[in-house]
Write a protein that holds these residues in place. Structure first.
Motif, mmCIF file in Angstrom:
data_model
loop_
_atom_site.group_PDB
_atom_site.id
_atom_site.type_symbol
_atom_site.label_atom_id
_atom_site.label_comp_id
_atom_site.label_asym_id
_atom_site.label_seq_id
_atom_site.Cartn_x
_atom_site.Cartn_y
_atom_site.Cartn_z
ATOM 1 N N HIS A 134 0.829 -1.204 0.000
ATOM 2 C CA HIS A 134 0.000 0.000 0.000
ATOM 3 C C HIS A 134 0.864 1.254 0.000
ATOM 4 N N TYR A 135 1.979 1.222 0.704
ATOM 5 C CA TYR A 135 2.909 2.355 0.707
ATOM 6 C C TYR A 135 3.386 2.652 -0.706
ATOM 7 N N MET A 136 3.786 1.600 -1.439
ATOM 8 C CA MET A 136 4.282 1.816 -2.802
ATOM 9 C C MET A 136 3.161 2.254 -3.735
ATOM 10 N N HIS A 137 1.961 1.747 -3.503
ATOM 11 C CA HIS A 137 0.814 2.183 -4.309
ATOM 12 C C HIS A 137 0.572 3.678 -4.110
ATOM 13 N N MET A 138 0.631 4.142 -2.874
ATOM 14 C CA MET A 138 0.431 5.561 -2.593
ATOM 15 C C MET A 138 1.582 6.405 -3.136
ATOM 16 N N GLN A 139 2.800 5.882 -3.077
ATOM 17 C CA GLN A 139 3.946 6.589 -3.653
ATOM 18 C C GLN A 139 3.778 6.752 -5.153
ATOM 19 N N ASN A 140 3.327 5.682 -5.796
ATOM 20 C CA ASN A 140 3.107 5.716 -7.240
ATOM 21 C C ASN A 140 2.016 6.716 -7.598
ATOM 22 N N THR A 141 0.935 6.720 -6.823
ATOM 23 C CA THR A 141 -0.163 7.664 -7.062
ATOM 24 C C THR A 141 0.316 9.101 -6.916
ATOM 25 N N ALA A 142 1.078 9.370 -5.865
ATOM 26 C CA ALA A 142 1.585 10.723 -5.628
ATOM 27 C C ALA A 142 2.538 11.155 -6.738
ATOM 28 N N SER A 143 3.375 10.235 -7.198
ATOM 29 C CA SER A 143 4.326 10.557 -8.271
ATOM 30 C C SER A 143 3.604 10.918 -9.564
ATOM 31 N N ARG A 144 2.535 10.199 -9.866
ATOM 32 C CA ARG A 144 1.773 10.481 -11.084
ATOM 33 C C ARG A 144 1.100 11.847 -11.010
ATOM 34 N N LEU A 145 0.567 12.184 -9.847
ATOM 35 C CA LEU A 145 -0.082 13.494 -9.682
ATOM 36 C C LEU A 145 0.940 14.620 -9.749
ATOM 37 N N LEU A 146 2.099 14.401 -9.154
ATOM 38 C CA LEU A 146 3.148 15.414 -9.200
ATOM 39 C C LEU A 146 3.635 15.618 -10.622
ATOM 40 N N ALA A 147 3.784 14.530 -11.375
ATOM 41 C CA ALA A 147 4.228 14.631 -12.766
ATOM 42 C C ALA A 147 3.247 15.449 -13.591
ATOM 43 N N ARG A 148 1.948 15.279 -13.332
ATOM 44 C CA ARG A 148 0.965 16.067 -14.088
ATOM 45 C C ARG A 148 1.034 17.538 -13.702
ATOM 46 N N GLN A 149 1.241 17.838 -12.427
ATOM 47 C CA GLN A 149 1.375 19.229 -12.008
ATOM 48 C C GLN A 149 2.582 19.891 -12.682
ATOM 49 N N GLU A 150 3.677 19.145 -12.792
ATOM 50 C CA GLU A 150 4.860 19.669 -13.475
ATOM 51 C C GLU A 150 4.586 19.851 -14.962
ATOM 52 N N LEU A 151 3.811 18.930 -15.535
ATOM 53 C CA LEU A 151 3.436 19.040 -16.942
ATOM 54 C C LEU A 151 2.703 20.349 -17.215
ATOM 55 N N LEU A 152 1.798 20.734 -16.328
ATOM 56 C CA LEU A 152 0.974 21.922 -16.537
ATOM 57 C C LEU A 152 1.775 23.221 -16.453
ATOM 58 N N GLN A 153 3.032 23.142 -16.037
ATOM 59 C CA GLN A 153 3.888 24.324 -16.000
ATOM 60 C C GLN A 153 4.610 24.557 -17.325
#
Length: 238
Positions: A134-153
């Motif tokens: 579950h820790y790695m699942h949450m890490q993966n989810t957070a990484s994907r959301l962060l990548a999209r935020q960086e994309l929008l810049q």
């Protein structure tokens, strides 16, 4: 042990956890009947079916077997795409928690295995491996959301090129030419616009420009992406 050695040790530990507790192995762990066996139910959905609504209780968890699902916010912002081996509905371990997004079927069909969240929580909470998965699942989810935020810049053209490459490499299909990929047919221009936070006319203008530069090749309803040319162009404008 000095700080550098400690940090390197932590990095290696994190790398080992990422390798040993990925989404595929998470799935195998859930299916393992030796420890807290639980039963999932195979379900099939068709295009535009909604698996989870934004703001609704998330008491079920879905493991995607085949097909593609999009997560949207406020009905018009595409936050992420999910396909085979992805897990949705497990953003936290609280029963009755509200979904942040609506999950809608994009492909003609989607096959999932649906589990009761209550059963998954019991299995996760009662095993050391469960916590790590579950820790790695949450890490993966957070990484994907962060990548999209960086994309929008990113600037307009750079952002759209990056998305064409990203989505083609993740979800596209190989063709005879090793430098070409078929962009995923489930993701149309409207979805690209929702994902990049542009309007449809902006997407059309940039795609036309890329077509003129022989970076992409629309054929009927398909788009073929020349990854080498797009990567070269991306480097030039970055």
């Amino acid at each position: 042990m000095n700080n550098k050695e400690t940090n390197m040790g932590l990095l290696h530990a994190e790398s080992d956890i990422s390798k040993d507790f990925n989404e595929m192995k998470f799935r195998q762990f859930i299916q393992d009947d030796f420890i807290f066996p639980i039963q999932g139910v195979k379900k099939n959905y068709v295009k535009q079916d909604i698996l989870i609504r934004e703001g609704a209780d998330t008491n079920d968890v879905y493991f995607i077997e085949q097909g593609m699902v999009v997560a949207t916010l406020d009905g018009n912002v595409a936050v992420d795409f999910f396909t085979k081996n992805d897990v949705i509905g497990l953003s936290n371990l609280t029963l009755g928690s509200k979904s942040d997004y609506t999950f809608t079927v994009l492909s003609d069909e989607v096959e999932v295995t649906r589990y009761r969240k209550e059963d998954l929580i019991e299995k996760i909470m009662n095993t050391q491996e469960g916590y790590l998965y579950h820790y790695m699942h949450m890490q993966n989810t957070a990484s994907r959301l962060l990548a999209r935020q960086e994309l929008l810049q990113l600037p307009t053209e750079e952002r759209i090129i990056f998305v064409l490459l990203e989505l083609s490499e993740k979800y596209g299909n190989e063709v005879d030419d090793k430098d070409m990929l078929r962009f995923p047919k489930q993701i149309n221009k409207g979805r690209i616009a929702q994902y990049t936070n542009f309007n449809a006319s902006t997407i059309t203008t940039v795609l036309q420009k890329l077509q003129e530069e022989a970076c992409i090749y629309p054929v009927r309803s398909a788009i073929f992406v020349d990854t080498e040319k797009l990567e070269t162009k991306l480097e030039a404008i970055s």
